[in-house]
Design a protein around this motif. Structure first.
Motif, PDB file in Angstrom:
ATOM      1  N   ARG A   5       0.856  -1.187   0.000  1.00 19.08           N
ATOM      2  CA  ARG A   5       0.000   0.000   0.000  1.00 19.08           C
ATOM      3  C   ARG A   5       0.888   1.231   0.000  1.00 19.08           C
ATOM      4  O   ARG A   5       1.793   1.363   0.821  1.00 19.08           O
ATOM      5  CB  ARG A   5      -0.890  -0.020   1.246  1.00 19.08           C
ATOM      6  N   ALA A  20      -4.327   6.974  -0.937  1.00 20.85           N
ATOM      7  CA  ALA A  20      -3.692   5.672  -0.722  1.00 20.85           C
ATOM      8  C   ALA A  20      -4.032   4.786  -1.908  1.00 20.85           C
ATOM      9  O   ALA A  20      -5.167   4.797  -2.404  1.00 20.85           O
ATOM     10  CB  ALA A  20      -4.179   5.040   0.572  1.00 20.85           C
ATOM     11  N   GLN A  22      -3.306   0.736  -3.791  1.00 23.28           N
ATOM     12  CA  GLN A  22      -2.845  -0.624  -3.561  1.00 23.28           C
ATOM     13  C   GLN A  22      -3.287  -1.505  -4.729  1.00 23.28           C
ATOM     14  O   GLN A  22      -4.466  -1.521  -5.082  1.00 23.28           O
ATOM     15  CB  GLN A  22      -3.421  -1.160  -2.243  1.00 23.28           C
ATOM     16  N   HIS A  42      -8.993   0.518   4.690  1.00 25.74           N
ATOM     17  CA  HIS A  42      -7.735  -0.198   4.456  1.00 25.74           C
ATOM     18  C   HIS A  42      -7.916  -1.711   4.374  1.00 25.74           C
ATOM     19  O   HIS A  42      -7.202  -2.391   3.636  1.00 25.74           O
ATOM     20  CB  HIS A  42      -6.696   0.177   5.526  1.00 25.74           C
ATOM     21  N   MET A  45      -9.237  -2.367   0.830  1.00 27.08           N
ATOM     22  CA  MET A  45      -8.189  -2.141  -0.166  1.00 27.08           C
ATOM     23  C   MET A  45      -7.288  -3.352  -0.305  1.00 27.08           C
ATOM     24  O   MET A  45      -6.950  -3.766  -1.417  1.00 27.08           O
ATOM     25  CB  MET A  45      -7.362  -0.913   0.215  1.00 27.08           C
ATOM     26  N   ALA A  46      -6.884  -3.924   0.806  1.00 29.32           N
ATOM     27  CA  ALA A  46      -5.990  -5.079   0.763  1.00 29.32           C
ATOM     28  C   ALA A  46      -6.652  -6.255   0.057  1.00 29.32           C
ATOM     29  O   ALA A  46      -6.025  -6.943  -0.769  1.00 29.32           O
ATOM     30  CB  ALA A  46      -5.582  -5.471   2.185  1.00 29.32           C
TER      31      ALA A  46
END
Length: 328
Positions: A5, A20, A22, A42, A45-46
């Motif tokens: 990220r 951000a 990723q 987050h 996103m991962a």
């Protein structure tokens, strides 16, 4: 294998936007609400990046490390949509899948009307499409506030909530996140009178962290941003709601034709008290592009944190359908 990220800034539409990123692949842009930053996504996103997509989560204007204009009108959805279209141009993409919750959900709904050619599809959490109100929202809120405390009305007073919430950002965030979750009944805040009442007066005391769905470290990240910036940028989104109403006169009868998925926590306060008598019927009547509705058991407003695995699984299924690509 984990996908790194990264963070950077994009100059777009007169603001310097913190972002951000990723992964690689079809872009998926996550839009947060109040009181959040792009960090609230987050976990999603991962998951999305690992499945072969390019996840992007900006701090929307007024939040985090992104510019915070002083003019309240600068927080209208039309202006923030300009930021997002500039982000698409920055990454060289014609369109993206947009994911939104809370104010981010309202933003995504309006984006599908203003720039449908830039929307591959929409995945909206908790805040269903609601047609344009018959009169200024602030007037409706003021009338409701004659009966009980209503944060929507309370937030209209410049400087008042700003000072109250900024006195201890970490305590406020813990209390409001807990109050909005499936572990509490947010509409209990309506049992207080509006006169002489502040937001902290109506919010419950939060249990000690960690919770089953939020770690102490995650709250530290979010609180650290608001300790630095205060809450005025986010509160200005509430104060721009009347401006949104004025700017959407041409869309009063518009419907959402973009391919859309809607998912919500079965205990979400917006579905219970802020989206009309029958929000799902209204959604289906005004979103002919709707492909599916998913209810997440026992979850509240922060459904993507409260039930991360369930939400991520649905996101990947819906993304595969919207982009025509199998998740990998």
């Amino acid at each position: 294998m984990a996908v790194e990220r990264t963070e950077r800034f994009v100059t777009t539409n007169g603001v310097r936007m913190h972002l951000a990123e990723q992964g690689e692949g079809h872009p998926v842009i996550f839009c947060h609400g109040f009181p959040h930053t792009g960090y609230i996504w987050h976990r999603q996103m991962a998951s999305v990046a690992a499945a072969g997509y390019r996840a992007l989560a900006p701090d929307l204007r007024g939040y985090g490390k992104t510019s915070a204009p002083s003019d309240v009108d600068a927080y209208a959805n039309r202006e923030v949509i300009g930021d997002l279209l500039g982000l698409l141009d920055d990454i060289g993409a014609q369109d993206a899948v947009f994911v939104g919750v809370d104010f981010g959900a309202a933003l995504v709904w309006e984006l599908t009307l203003r720039a449908p050619e830039r929307v591959t599809g929409a995945i909206v959490l908790n805040n269903p499409f609601v047609p344009r109100a018959p009169r200024l929202p602030s007037q409706l809120w003021a009338k409701a506030a004659q009966r009980h405390f209503l944060h929507l009305d309370y937030f209209q007073r410049p400087g008042v909530a700003d000072a109250e919430l900024a006195a201890d950002p970490r305590d406020f965030l813990a209390r409001v996140y807990y109050a909005l979750s499936g572990d509490y009944h947010y509409l209990d805040t309506w049992s207080y009178p509006a006169e002489g009442t502040g937001y902290l007066d109506v919010l419950p005391t939060a249990p000690e962290l960690p919770w089953s769905w939020l770690s102490e470290g995650e709250l530290d990240v979010l609180a650290g941003e608001f300790e630095r910036t205060g809450f005025t940028g986010g509160l200005n989104w509430y104060r721009a709601i009347d401006r949104n109403w004025e700017l959407t006169a041409d869309y009063a009868d518009a419907v959402v034709t973009a391919p859309t998925y809607f998912l919500y926590g079965e205990r979400d306060t917006d579905m219970e008290g802020f989206s009309g008598h029958d929000p799902l019927a209204t959604l289906r009547a005004n979103v002919p592009g709707l492909r599916a509705v998913n209810s997440i058991p026992e979850a509240g407003h922060l459904v993507h944190l409260e039930r991360t695995e369930a939400v991520n699984a649905l996101l990947l299924d819906h993304l595969a359908d919207l982009t025509g690509a199998a998740s990998r």
